[in-house]
Design an enzyme around this catalytic site. Structure first.
Site, short mmCIF file in Angstrom:
data_model
loop_
_atom_site.label_atom_id
_atom_site.label_comp_id
_atom_site.label_asym_id
_atom_site.label_seq_id
_atom_site.Cartn_x
_atom_site.Cartn_y
_atom_site.Cartn_z
N GLU A 83 -5.18 -5.81 -4.90
CA GLU A 83 -6.29 -6.03 -3.97
C GLU A 83 -5.80 -6.17 -2.52
OE1 GLU A 83 -10.09 -6.75 -4.61
OE2 GLU A 83 -9.53 -5.94 -2.67
N LYS A 86 0.83 -1.23 0.00
CA LYS A 86 0.00 0.00 0.00
C LYS A 86 0.85 1.25 0.00
CE LYS A 86 0.38 -0.97 4.60
NZ LYS A 86 0.55 -2.29 5.17
N LYS A 122 -4.04 3.69 2.64
CA LYS A 122 -5.15 2.87 2.13
C LYS A 122 -6.29 3.74 1.64
CE LYS A 122 -3.73 -0.95 5.06
NZ LYS A 122 -3.77 -1.43 6.46
N GLY A 169 -6.57 -6.38 3.68
CA GLY A 169 -6.18 -7.80 3.62
C GLY A 169 -7.06 -8.70 2.79
N GLY A 192 -2.82 -10.58 8.24
CA GLY A 192 -2.59 -12.01 8.44
C GLY A 192 -2.09 -12.64 7.15
#
Lengths: 428, 428
Positions: free
Chosen positions: A129, A105, A205, A134, A302
């Protein structure tokens, strides 16, 4: 059938997730794309380090150029992070006709336009994406799901670290510093947490989401970002009493082409679904003129969730490859960017003041709001037995930001107001 | 530039929304697809009826064949509803190389495979995002966003009418019949509400979602559907006391290729986000092996939200048209369908019994659960002062459905059990 060869830059948590999914879901992936897919080469910092995932040591390299210059590699998956050097690697890969999937990002928020332009010149895909929220397919939702609509607002919890900290502070009545320490021990916050806690990560973001949603080249410098390091447990407590949770929200608004993008700790009404998004989960609200309100919720970070988004992008690249349409599906921003001034930004506000506990003070204060045409939704006065000062919490109706700034400036010069303890935007 | 010509079958609420979006967002749509887009012909039942939207009367026709046989039409948007006749129209349009965008879940749930096959034969696109959950881009999320993952469960509120009724019953303590009447008066429920309240509409949507999510040809007959007409206000009250809301959930599960799909009123724990989805909103949970849990929330119906999905599909068709790849992006189900037996389906259960109020009854009941290896999470006995019978609410741990059926069968033959008042699946 000739396999699609992937060059993986980085084998940390997310890179390991990518290897796991490509190996574990190989059969399904072949059905999706019509050929085998293989992680052919992997950039690591140290070839001799032991790994969580079994990889053929012949595939490891410590030089990115081994991968970028490898003519056999079709797609580069970039999960190494970094900005300037990484940009050079990716531009060079694009020049050699390699497609890019990235989770970066920082890179996309800062150099997205340059990278996408280079991709278009070379007939290459660049998909990202995984760079926002995430495992939530939020970029696809914006770009494809709402291609028919005019997006008026994007509002979300897009940073898991700060949401974890605020959730804990709210649930346990704990102080910021204490919970930050705990988050660092658990690996949810970095040793240097600045980028997360000061709202920079969320700002990046929001830059990406607002550029895509509003079709205008929003840049990182356009985002007004404030983090959570000044959120006190008292603020959270007062919020709760009045029915609010404090959340770090990214808010991007677009009214008739006038855009404002911000990141800030916000009082979110507890009837609003974002107020109950806790821990490291992310959620993004999208408001469209025709669709109304929608929400997308899921794991914001994660290894495996993020890798899900990366490999879905990889599937998209390979489908395009089979159809011969790489580099032809992206839509460049086509709208002129007009940023809102403080006169054009409106919101509700939560203001906590410490004031002299004597007659007439409240009248003086409300008088100043009236002068600037800010109307009030509620005023709560809290006498404090141990203290000659009283606490006043004011919640305004929708008010022009410039007016609120004028009110606060006037408060600063008033003797009866000891402190402007906190000011929050209110949503929900 | 030659405009893309759309033939619209139906000009009800959704059709009107499609016309409004195509006209109102024309400039943005042109940017998206590179050419103007025009609703060139519209099928209506009665040409002389007055309309909510201004349309050129020359474009109206009462014969679908005028549109299907019109060589100028590139894409058919079908929002007329109906199954058998409508299928004939669409098959015929596909044979003439026209692409299809449809909101028709009945048609796609029943004849989806035949229509998609015909589309593939003719190199045509058939998109149907609007057929499930109105404005939520849930089909794109499943097909593209999670193309890399193995979906293990899809659970959602996919029928707005029943969710409106259950929300009202819960909020106002009102009875089913009363709220249904009100919903009919407001236009939220049809004069003949069977399809909604008996779970058939939700079953059709779950057929579509599970086919796409599990890559197996799930058919409508595979869905075990039960509606809300037997949900009593007492059930809702007892649920609330124990921390549950009754929601009509579609639940599709897939474990190692063994599939079960159902629609049923379910006790949803009030800490689960689906429990707070109220009114005509829809929400779908998707669980993937790698991604974990995600949720998609938004308007499940309504002219403009549904039209948002339709026009987004239209944009996708036209993009494919420009790239020359129509009919080449769909993925047919490739997995053998294996349905779970009652021995393979497990869930928690909520069981409300009316029993004889005397010593030893509870011991007898719990003994029967033990016999069938069903373990209990909680048992609540409610003596009723005005009545010689007592009420017992049992919540089981995860239990095999076949075992629960055996337990209930045994209860039926017991004199001390006056009635099995209700049995609900429990989620969250």
């Amino acid at each position: 059938m000739k396999p699609i060869k992937v060059g993986l830059l980085g084998l940390g948590t997310v890179g390991t997730g990518v290897v796991r999914i490509i190996e574990g879901h190989q059969e399904d992936l072949q059905r999706q794309i019509g050929s085998p897919i293989e992680v052919a080469q992997i950039l690591v910092q140290n070839k001799s380090k032991s790994r969580d995932v079994a990889v053929d040591s012949d595939k490891l390299t410590e030089s990115p150029w081994d991968i970028i210059n490898n003519p056999e590699i079709d797609v580069i998956v970039e999960v190494m992070g970094g900005v300037e050097e990484t940009k050079e690697y990716l531009l060079s890969a694009l020049n050699q006709g390699k497609h890019i999937v990235t989770a970066n990002k920082d890179l996309m928020a800062i150099h997205g336009p340059e990278i996408l332009l280079k991709a278009a010149e070379n007939g290459c895909d660049v998909f990202y994406e995984a760079s926002v929220a995430g495992g939530i397919p939020i970029i696809r939702a914006l770009v494809e799901g709402f291609s028919s609509d005019r997006i008026t607002k994007i509002m979300g919890i897009v940073n898991g670290t700060t949401n974890y900290i605020l959730s804990k502070m709210s649930q346990e009545g704990a102080a910021y510093a204490e919970v930050l320490k705990e988050a660092q021990d658990l690996g949810y916050a970095e040793a240097d947490p600045t980028s997360d806690v000061e709202g920079l990560d969320a700002a990046r973001k929001m830059t990406i989401l607002s550029t895509l949603g509003f079709h205008a080249n929003v840049s990182l410098g356009d985002v007004n970002a404030k983090g959570i390091s000044e959120v006190s447990k008292e603020d959270i407590l007062y919020g709760k009493k009045l029915g609010y949770e404090v959340k770090l929200l990214g808010i991007a608004e677009n009214h008739d082409g006038h855009i404002a993008v911000s990141v800030q700790p916000t009082m979110v009404k507890n009837s609003h679904p974002l107020s109950s998004v806790n821990g490291v989960f992310n959620a993004v609200y999208i408001y469209g003129e025709a669709v109304g309100e929608t929400m997308f919720y899921g794991p914001g970070a994660g290894g495996l969730p993020t890798a899900t988004s990366i490999v879905a992008d990889l599937v998209a690249v390979v489908r395009n490859l089979k159809l011969g349409v790489n580099g032809r599906t992206a839509l460049a921003p086509y709208k002129e960017k007009k940023l809102k001034t403080d006169e054009q930004i409106t919101s509700k506000n939560f203001i906590l003041l410490h004031v002299e506990d004597k007659a007439g003070v409240l009248a003086q204060i409300t008088q100043i709001f009236a002068q600037h045409e800010v109307s009030l939704e509620s005023v709560l006065q809290h006498p404090n037995a141990n203290n000659p000062k009283a606490e006043i919490i004011i919640i305004t109706h929708d008010a022009i930001q410039a007016s609120i700034k004028k009110v606060l400036k006037q408060f600063e010069s008033m003797d009866v107001i000891h402190a402007i303890k906190s000011v929050y935007r209110v949503e929900g």
